[in-house]
Design a protein around this motif. Structure first.
Motif, short mmCIF file in Angstrom:
data_model
loop_
_atom_site.label_atom_id
_atom_site.label_comp_id
_atom_site.label_asym_id
_atom_site.label_seq_id
_atom_site.Cartn_x
_atom_site.Cartn_y
_atom_site.Cartn_z
N PHE A 1 -8.55 43.54 -61.26
CA PHE A 1 -7.52 42.84 -60.50
C PHE A 1 -7.98 41.47 -60.01
N LYS A 2 -9.29 41.27 -59.84
CA LYS A 2 -9.80 40.00 -59.33
C LYS A 2 -10.40 39.12 -60.41
N GLY A 3 -10.80 39.70 -61.53
CA GLY A 3 -11.47 38.95 -62.56
C GLY A 3 -12.95 38.81 -62.28
N GLY A 4 -13.75 38.57 -63.31
CA GLY A 4 -15.19 38.44 -63.13
C GLY A 4 -15.93 38.78 -64.41
N ALA A 5 -17.18 39.20 -64.26
CA ALA A 5 -18.03 39.49 -65.41
C ALA A 5 -18.59 40.89 -65.31
N VAL A 6 -18.80 41.49 -66.48
CA VAL A 6 -19.38 42.82 -66.59
C VAL A 6 -20.61 42.72 -67.48
N PHE A 7 -21.76 43.15 -66.96
CA PHE A 7 -23.01 43.14 -67.73
C PHE A 7 -23.45 44.58 -67.98
N THR A 8 -23.99 44.80 -69.18
CA THR A 8 -24.52 46.11 -69.54
C THR A 8 -25.93 45.93 -70.07
N THR A 9 -26.89 46.58 -69.44
CA THR A 9 -28.28 46.45 -69.86
C THR A 9 -28.58 47.42 -71.00
N PRO A 10 -29.66 47.21 -71.74
CA PRO A 10 -30.02 48.14 -72.82
C PRO A 10 -30.52 49.48 -72.28
N LYS A 11 -30.72 50.40 -73.18
CA LYS A 11 -31.21 51.73 -72.79
C LYS A 11 -32.62 51.64 -72.21
N ASN A 12 -32.90 52.62 -71.34
CA ASN A 12 -34.22 52.74 -70.73
C ASN A 12 -34.63 51.49 -69.94
N THR A 13 -33.66 50.93 -69.25
CA THR A 13 -33.97 49.79 -68.39
C THR A 13 -34.73 50.27 -67.16
N ALA A 14 -35.93 49.72 -66.93
CA ALA A 14 -36.79 50.19 -65.84
C ALA A 14 -36.47 49.45 -64.55
N VAL A 15 -35.20 49.48 -64.16
CA VAL A 15 -34.76 48.83 -62.92
C VAL A 15 -33.87 49.81 -62.18
N SER A 16 -34.12 50.00 -60.91
CA SER A 16 -33.31 50.92 -60.11
C SER A 16 -31.97 50.28 -59.75
N VAL A 17 -31.06 51.11 -59.32
CA VAL A 17 -29.73 50.61 -58.93
C VAL A 17 -29.85 49.68 -57.73
N THR A 18 -30.68 50.07 -56.76
CA THR A 18 -30.85 49.24 -55.56
C THR A 18 -31.45 47.89 -55.89
N GLN A 19 -32.47 47.89 -56.72
CA GLN A 19 -33.11 46.64 -57.11
C GLN A 19 -32.15 45.75 -57.90
N ALA A 20 -31.35 46.37 -58.78
CA ALA A 20 -30.38 45.60 -59.56
C ALA A 20 -29.34 44.96 -58.66
N GLN A 21 -28.86 45.68 -57.64
CA GLN A 21 -27.89 45.12 -56.71
C GLN A 21 -28.46 43.90 -55.99
N GLU A 22 -29.70 44.00 -55.54
CA GLU A 22 -30.32 42.88 -54.82
C GLU A 22 -30.51 41.67 -55.74
N ASP A 23 -30.98 41.91 -56.97
CA ASP A 23 -31.24 40.80 -57.90
C ASP A 23 -29.94 40.12 -58.32
N VAL A 24 -28.91 40.91 -58.61
CA VAL A 24 -27.65 40.32 -59.06
C VAL A 24 -26.98 39.55 -57.92
N GLN A 25 -27.05 40.08 -56.70
CA GLN A 25 -26.46 39.39 -55.56
C GLN A 25 -27.17 38.06 -55.31
N GLU A 26 -28.48 38.04 -55.47
CA GLU A 26 -29.24 36.80 -55.29
C GLU A 26 -28.90 35.78 -56.38
N ALA A 27 -28.68 36.27 -57.60
CA ALA A 27 -28.42 35.36 -58.72
C ALA A 27 -26.98 34.84 -58.71
#
Length: 369
Positions: free
Chosen positions: A53-79
């Motif tokens: 409804f708002k528009g934006g971007a969707v990213f999908t990482t490859p399999k076996n990504t060694a990044v936790s959900v919490t870490q990913a949220q912090e990194d994406v928010q910073e970027a």
């Protein structure tokens, strides 16, 4: 027969019951309080609209990504400068939704995540989502909702009467308002699945209401030709007669939805299940509540304003008063060979919990010598 089945049979026969209609002001007050809370939550906090409804971007990482959900949220928010929604998929994949990004911003975010996570940029799939698709879904949902409401009112007015159609419409609006308000208070993301869930609960909300209305229509047939019950009392008997059925159907419908919401979405972390399961769970519960505590008492309120029902109520109360006065008069005369006329059980219990009915036992009267 089980205990619940025994209670259901006694409710259906009118041997026991609860005065739902007589205590309708309590239910109205509770519903108004819940509805006001939902509206305030909707106005203050608003709905958490999804990326569709708002528009934006969707990213999908490859399999076996060694990044936790919490870490990913912090990194994406910073970027990106936006709060993302990160979901962990099967085999270690991450699905990241970020609202409000254009093409250039999305590419910049992907390059920064590639550097920080040591993943080739080409392996991070990116997709832009425009808001126009979500707007089309929302507009079509509003159109479908309007058409549905009109058809429901017309059908119920023809099959039953306009008062029942109006009561059912108010109950539907009540259920939708509460469900949307709960979404605002909880903060769950509104997606096309949420819209589907909201439209689905309309049928469930009407089911129990129509069942009670059908029993009420049958019980109120030729009501003005008798002086035993008022319209409100017949409505209450119809409601008690279908009470166990309403509870059973609601519980059976809620169990699988609760499994999706609390186990699938909560315990297992499948966040996408929350979109539709929360709307179904809240809508089913609100629909069961409104069919018992709102729709039928409201019909009784509207019907009691009819001149014929007012006249019937006066006749019923006058007959009961006369029967009570006659019983007191005969009781003051002491023992007599003639049996006393009793006030009907329903008169004594018209406004409270109905107890076990007494069966009159008339023994043969001995001959005097």
């Amino acid at each position: 027969m089980s205990r619940l089945g025994s209670i259901g049979a006694r409710l259906y026969r009118g041997e026991v019951g609860y005065d739902f209609v007589g205590k309708r002001m309590i239910w109205y007050g509770i519903s108004i309080l819940i509805t006001i809370t939902a509206i305030v939550g909707l106005m203050v906090q608003g709905l958490n609209m999804g990326i569709e409804f708002k528009g934006g971007a969707v990213f999908t990482t490859p399999k076996n990504t060694a990044v936790s959900v919490t870490q990913a949220q912090e990194d994406v928010q910073e970027a990106s400068g936006h709060v993302p929604i990160v979901q962990k998929l099967g085999e270690g994949e991450l699905r990241i939704q970020v609202s409000g990004l254009d093409t250039a911003q999305a590419e910049k975010v992907r390059q920064q995540l590639s550097t920080e996570w040591n993943i080739p940029a080409k392996d991070i799939a990116g997709e832009l989502v425009g808001p126009s698709w979500g707007e089309q879904i929302a507009n079509k949902a509003w159109t479908g909702l309007g058409v549905f409401m009109i058809l429901v009112v017309i059908y119920l007015a023809i099959a039953f009467e306009w008062r029942m159609a109006l009561a059912a419409l108010i109950a539907l609006i009540h259920d939708l308002t509460i469900t949307v308000g709960i979404y605002a208070l909880v903060g769950f993301e509104v997606t096309p699945g949420t819209v589907i869930g909201l439209l689905t609960i309309l049928g469930y909300s009407l089911y129990d209401t129509v069942v009670v209305f059908d029993g009420l229509k049958e019980g109120a047939k030729d009501i003005t030709k008798q002086t035993r019950y008022t319209y409100s009392e017949i409505a209450n008997r119809s409601l008690n007669g279908t009470l166990v059925r309403s509870i059973n159907t609601t519980v059976v419908a809620l169990l699988p939805v609760a499994g999706l919401l609390f186990i699938g979405g909560g315990f297992l972390g499948a966040g996408m299940l929350n979109d539709i399961s929360l709307s179904l769970f809240v809508g089913l519960a609100a629909g069961a509540y409104s069919s018992i505590f709102i729709a039928t008492p409201l019909v009784a309120d509207l019907k009691e304003r009819d001149p014929q029902m007012k006249a019937l109520k006066k006749r019923v109360l006058a007959k009961r008063a006369a029967a009570a006065a006659k019983g007191k008069t005969e009781g003051s005369e002491g023992d007599s060979d003639e049996p006393h006329d009793e006030v009907p059980e329903d008169a004594a219990t018209a406004g409270a919990v109905v107890g076990q009915r007494r069966q009159e036992s008339r023994g043969g009267r001995g001959k005097r010598r």
